[in-house]
Design a protein around this motif. Structure first.
Motif, PDB file in Angstrom:
ATOM      1  N   ARG B 247     -30.053 -43.454  55.596  1.00 13.36           N
ATOM      2  CA  ARG B 247     -30.716 -43.037  56.727  1.00 13.36           C
ATOM      3  C   ARG B 247     -29.924 -42.509  57.707  1.00 13.36           C
ATOM      4  NH1 ARG B 247     -33.530 -40.353  59.631  1.00 13.36           N
ATOM      5  NH2 ARG B 247     -34.416 -41.148  61.592  1.00 13.36           N
ATOM      6  N   ASP B 250     -28.040 -39.479  57.252  1.00 11.15           N
ATOM      7  CA  ASP B 250     -29.047 -38.174  57.582  1.00 11.15           C
ATOM      8  C   ASP B 250     -28.493 -37.914  59.219  1.00 11.15           C
ATOM      9  OD1 ASP B 250     -32.086 -37.343  57.447  1.00 11.15           O
ATOM     10  OD2 ASP B 250     -30.569 -36.831  56.176  1.00 11.15           O
ATOM     11  N   THR B 251     -28.456 -39.025  59.896  1.00  9.99           N
ATOM     12  CA  THR B 251     -28.228 -38.665  61.242  1.00  9.99           C
ATOM     13  C   THR B 251     -26.706 -38.307  61.535  1.00  9.99           C
ATOM     14  OG1 THR B 251     -27.905 -40.954  61.732  1.00  9.99           O
ATOM     15  CG2 THR B 251     -30.130 -40.122  61.904  1.00  9.99           C
ATOM     16  N   ASP B 255     -25.248 -35.153  63.501  1.00 17.16           N
ATOM     17  CA  ASP B 255     -24.498 -35.315  64.526  1.00 17.16           C
ATOM     18  C   ASP B 255     -23.187 -34.470  64.371  1.00 17.16           C
ATOM     19  OD1 ASP B 255     -24.874 -38.950  65.689  1.00 17.16           O
ATOM     20  OD2 ASP B 255     -26.017 -37.011  66.012  1.00 17.16           O
TER      21      ASP B 255
END
Lengths: 691, 359
Positions: B247, B250-251, B255
């Motif tokens: 998860r 992904d972020t 970024d």
């Protein structure tokens, strides 16, 4: 019946793992929230609102444990949930028989209370929607069929019920911010909480997302009688939903009362850096009364207006905006991302030199895509159509590479744009990329820092700047490159009133000095107050391009785009519907006050802008000057240097004192002096110029 | 954040689902396979490929037919999952020049092998105009219509392929060969026949490994990982933290993209800067990226606390595990049979050709 949440003489400061200790973030909080109540918490940035939410959820002190033995220096008081102690510091006996301080109580507010955070990305913990909503119920150890039933029910309540059949296939990246926040609410609902604590749940969302989340919260309140504690900046949201309001500042609850009581006192709110709402500002400045007090809502404002006779001729007409040569030309642009997303479906517009334009639309409308294409962030333009910057086409790779020299782009999150460990180096980074001589670099860095008020932080590590200072640093980094066009992506999202005014003041000044400024924003109040022209996008096309007034005049268009206009506009529409259909649409507080009080209040820099010599002479065409309130944050400045500091504030003092320029009367409010470092001044002592 | 998924309509149609890399079509046979099956598939095919291209010359040399069969299986699965287009429209196309490099290296490495030699034309000395030109133009046009661009490395690979292989195959008769435009002198290298065989085998073998890994990443959902780990006996919290890593990836990627875009906006691409300056830029991304990751992890910790994660004593698994179906067992059995045939019994797939009278 015990209150839902009770805070008793609560003190808290975050542990420091080196150097000086932090200041207390919560100072003697005494607050009671009754069962079924909707309490709104307001306050400027840094007031302690999020910390208060963490304390109510048990996150503080347990996630930020003070060093062993130092608990009494960090925490005092008690937090109770439904009469039961959640957190309390008591002396307990350890296995050796010695007495030492320890935290007692149930520690975890879940499942009785749920906590929703501001950033929807960081609280979406699973890899698909179904498991995200089920997560809380899984942690309770419920049977699978019970989990299934609760998940379906919770998704229906928050308006995501139609996604249940495919929820196991929906990846978080496919959800909007509003959908993610609703999923988080649903996750808590599946745990059957009785209290919901929401820390600015809509500040990072677009207008549609805000509507969706507040709609879900409203349903919870009405249909399920939950106790709601909401941290929020938007007075309209608070007025519509809340029973009571608690005002926080500097770690304290400075006022608690009913919505009318708090919002009919604009001075109280302004004094703590908060926005009092358009209607109450109009009421205060124009002397409107509703039941013996200042009106706070559109309905109350309309009733108060029925007794008045606004003179709309006093409101200065828009006039022709300044139009230089076109600097940005977008012609028939179609654009697809690599994953096939059809982002722009035939976009056309032109932006002229010196314009101050708003680019608005829901998330996914294409406004950020077209802005990044214009700024050359995505490199050479490879879609259909053409984009020209100062006549040069971005289809040419060499042109696209050099576009950052002419078009500056300030991203929404300042933390994504800070690369260096020193403020000076951060501003110099872009200039060094341009291979400028070191003397030129130095001069531009210092000038840019001066303009944004960060000269005194030149050697500071950006990590230690406040969020507002980091945002100003990113603006400085771009303006040092002296672009002709400045694109600013959502500069006011997540900011309090004070910071919003700071940023817009800076952008307005840059525009007056000749920069073309394009602001991507969801903040309709800011659009109405500052921007003369808006370009509205929806699903990859431009649906409106023209004067801001024309946009806000079209109620049908606003409804179809789910745009929530500012209260000043709503007041205008209501007035036209029920009192005078021939009245013009007024779009800002300034215009309403002009119509009600008299004296044309010109937009700074507009043709016919009035000026008054502070010595008493008159210049220009005779209109009275604009008063602005400057919130000066002062750490520790000796009295004898304060005048010098005031004169040196870029964008404010310079404009005030230079002859031949529009003159402003400045009232300096000294806010938040550090404890023990007071200057011995109070508001109005320093050069008050009474209107 | 984007506009989000539509909530409108009585029955929502969702045709594709997000995977580690890009997305795959729902309902395909590959989508129905368990993630453990796909991992076993990737490992088995890679092991078989390794074995087939490492057969020494004394034992008959690499099994080219077997390797080609393995690659065909992988390509067929990629096609069945409707993910093949990502291989040519994304950065995954870089695998092609990598394979070309492997080919050239092994040719060079084995240039001293004994045995019969042959001429390998690097440049035929002419530009052919004929049916092969039509085939090339059609391939490039189809690629453009599908992907709206023709990736440079792929276009170069297609043109090289056309120059080296297609003209002799398609331009044999006057009907299909219209002209040969002389251009420069023919460039050929004299290579041992076995060197060519080994080079082709290596390319096929590494292609099997690379593309079977792509198959795994393009057709596996990160949401399936936690459940699969639970099925393998990994404790709940450990499997949950593993899914949290995905998860976060992904972020972090989001970024990284934003930060890199911010560098471009500050003129990182304006002047021609040397490789060291560009490396320094990449290093500088770490400052905001790490700060962002720390901030996110603190907030995620708070979110977990607020849900009661740290106080949970008995956790239910709700639709976490995907059942192992008969299709999964069939695929695993087939792979096991292949492995036994090839590795244990030493069967060569090119013996089928010999039986048919070829080779």
């Amino acid at each position: 019946m015990p209150p839902a949440v009770e805070l008793i003489d609560l003190w808290w400061r975050y542990p420091s793992y080196g150097g000086e200790g932090h200041q207390y973030a919560l100072r003697g909080i005494n607050l009671r929230v009754d069962e079924g109540e909707f309490l709104a918490i307001v306050g400027p940035s840094g007031a302690g609102k999020s910390t208060l939410c963490y304390a109510m959820a048990g996150v503080i002190p347990h996630m930020f444990s003070p060093p062993y033995g130092e608990e009494p220096e960090h925490f005092r008081g008690e937090v109770r949930i439904e009469g039961e102690t959640l957190t309390k510091l008591e002396m307990v006996e350890d296995p050796s028989g010695a007495r030492r301080p320890a935290f007692t109580g149930r520690k975890y507010a879940a499942p009785t209370a749920g906590l929703l955070l501001q950033d929807p990305e960081n609280q979406f913990l699973r890899m698909d929607l179904l498991h995200e909503v089920a997560f809380g119920a899984e942690l309770l150890g419920l049977p699978e069929d019970e989990i299934e039933r609760r998940v379906r029910e919770a998704m229906e309540i928050v308006g995501l019920g139609s996604l249940f059949p495919i929820a196991h296939l929906v990846h978080p990246s496919e959800l909007s911010g509003g959908q993610k926040q609703r999923a988080a609410i649903a996750s808590f609902l599946a745990m059957r909480p009785r209290i919901l604590i929401l820390d600015e749940p809509t500040s990072d969302l677009d207008p549609m997302g805000k509507l969706e989340v507040m709609g879900a919260i409203d349903r919870l309140r009405r249909e399920h009688d939950l106790t709601i504690i909401l941290v929020e900046h938007n007075p309209e949201v608070i007025m519509r939903h809340a029973d009571r309001v608690a005002v926080m500042d500097n770690g304290e609850v400075v006022a608690v009362g009913g919505v009318e009581e708090i919002y009919s006192d604009p001075d109280l709110l302004r004094g703590h850096g908060l926005y009092p709402s358009d209607v109450s500002r109009i009421g205060q400045e124009a002397g409107l009364r509703y039941g013996g007090r200042i009106p706070i809502s559109v309905e109350e404002g309309l009733e108060a207006l029925r007794r008045e006779r606004p003179d709309f001729s006093r409101v200065e007409p828009d006039g022709e905006p300044a139009r230089g040569e076109p600097v940005i030309e977008v012609e028939g642009v179609h654009y697809w991302y690599e994953d096939g997303t059809y982002a722009l479906r035939g976009v056309d517009f032109r932006i002229h030199d010196g314009e101050f334009v708003g680019l608005i639309g829901q998330n996914g409308s294409g406004k950020t895509t077209i802005s990044k294409l214009i700024a050359g962030v995505y490199g050479r333009f490879k879609g259909r159509g053409d984009i020209r910057v100062m006549g040069a086409s971005l289809r040419d790779r060499r042109v696209a590479e050099r576009v950052p020299l002419h078009v500056g782009y300030v991203f929404q999150n300042p933390d994504h744009q800070i690369f260096m460990r020193r403020v000076y180096d951060e501003v110099a980074y872009g200039l060094r990329n341009l291979r400028l001589p070191s003397g030129e670099v130095d001069a531009r860095v210092r000038e840019a820092l001066e303009r944004v008020g960060l000269s005194h932080k030149v050697d500071e590590d950006p990590v230690f700047l406040s969020r507002g200072e980091r945002r100003r640093l990113t603006v400085a980094s771009i303006i040092a490159m002296r672009p002709r066009v400045l694109i600013v992506d959502e500069p006011t999202t997540g900011q309090d009133f004070r910071m919003t005014e700071d940023i817009m003041s800076l952008l307005s000044q840059l525009n007056r000095e000749g920069s073309t400024v394009i602001v991507i924003t969801h903040d309709m109040s800011m659009v109405a107050e500052h921007l003369r022209r808006v370009i509205v996008m929806h699903f990859g096309v431009v649906v409106y391009d023209g004067p801001t007034r024309g946009f806000f005049s079209d109620e049908g268009l606003l409804r179809s785009l789910s745009i929530n206009p500012p209260m000043a506009v709503k007041l205008s529409h209501a007035y036209r519907r029920s009192v005078d259909p021939s009245a013009p649409v007024l779009i800002s507080v300034r215009e309403w006050v002009a119509a009600l009080k008299g004296g044309a209040r010109a937009f700074p820099g507009r043709p016919g802008a009035a000026a008054r010599d502070p010595a008493g002479g008159r210049r220009g065409c005779g209109a009275s000057p604009r008063s602005i309130r400057v919130h000066l944050h002062v750490q520790s400045v000796p009295r004898e240097h304060l005048g010098e500091l005031l004169h040196g504030i870029p964008g404010r003092a310079l404009d005030v004192w230079q002859p031949g320029r529009p003159i402003y009367r400045v009232q300096v409010d000294l806010v938040r002096p550090h404890a023990g470092e007071g200057l011995g001044h109070g508001p109005g002592v320093l050069h008050p110029v009474v209107d | 954040m984007g506009a989000g998924i539509s909530e409108a309509g009585r029955r929502l149609e969702k045709t594709r689902v997000r995977t580690f890399l890009y997305s795959m079509r729902i309902g395909t046979p590959v989508e129905r396979l368990h993630v453990i099956t796909k991992v076993v598939l990737m490992l088995t095919l890679s092991t078989l490929a390794l074995h087939m291209f490492n057969i020494p010359v004394e034992r008959g040399g690499p099994d080219l037919v077997g390797l080609a069969l393995l690659l065909l299986i992988v390509v067929a699965l990629l096609g069945a999952a409707r993910v093949a287009r990502y291989l040519v429209t994304s950065y995954l196309v870089l695998a092609l020049p990598v394979l070309l490099g492997i080919f050239v290296w092994w040719l060079y490495f084995n240039r001293g092998l004994p045995g019969p030699r042959m001429q390998l034309y690097l440049w035929p000395g002419y530009v052919p105009l004929g049916l092969s030109t039509v085939v090339l133009a059609a391939a490039l046009a189809a690629l453009y219509l599908r992907a709206r661009s023709v990736p440079g490395p792929l276009a170069a690979a297609l043109i090289l392929w056309w120059l080296s292989l297609m003209p002799p195959a398609l331009d044999e008769s006057p009907m299909t060969s219209w002209a040969r435009i002389p251009l420069g002198a023919a460039v050929a290298v004299d290579v041992p026949r076995w060197a060519l065989v080994v080079a082709v085998a290596k390319v096929l073998g590494f292609a099997v490994m690379i593309y079977s890994t792509f198959l795994l990443l393009l057709t596996t959902r990160d949401a399936e990982v936690a459940g699969a780990l639970r099925q393998l006996g990994v404790p709940y919290r450990a499997s949950f933290y593993a899914s949290l890593v995905f998860r976060n990836l992904d972020t972090v990627m989001a970024d990284y993209t934003n930060i890199r875009n911010a560098q471009v906006a500050r003129g990182a691409m304006v002047a021609r800067r040397g490789p060291l300056a560009r490396l320094a830029d990449l290093a500088r991304i770490s400052v905001p990226l790490v700060a962002s990751m720390i901030r996110r992890s603190v907030e995620m910790g708070i979110a977990l606390y607020a849900r009661g994660f740290y106080s949970a004593t008995r956790i239910t698994e709700y639709r976490e595990r995907r059942p192992f179906t008969y299709v999964d067992w069939a695929v695993v059995a087939l792979l096991a049979a292949l492995a036994v045939f090839d590795v244990v019994l030493g069967y060569r797939f090119d013996s089928m050709l010999r039986l048919a009278g070829y080779g």
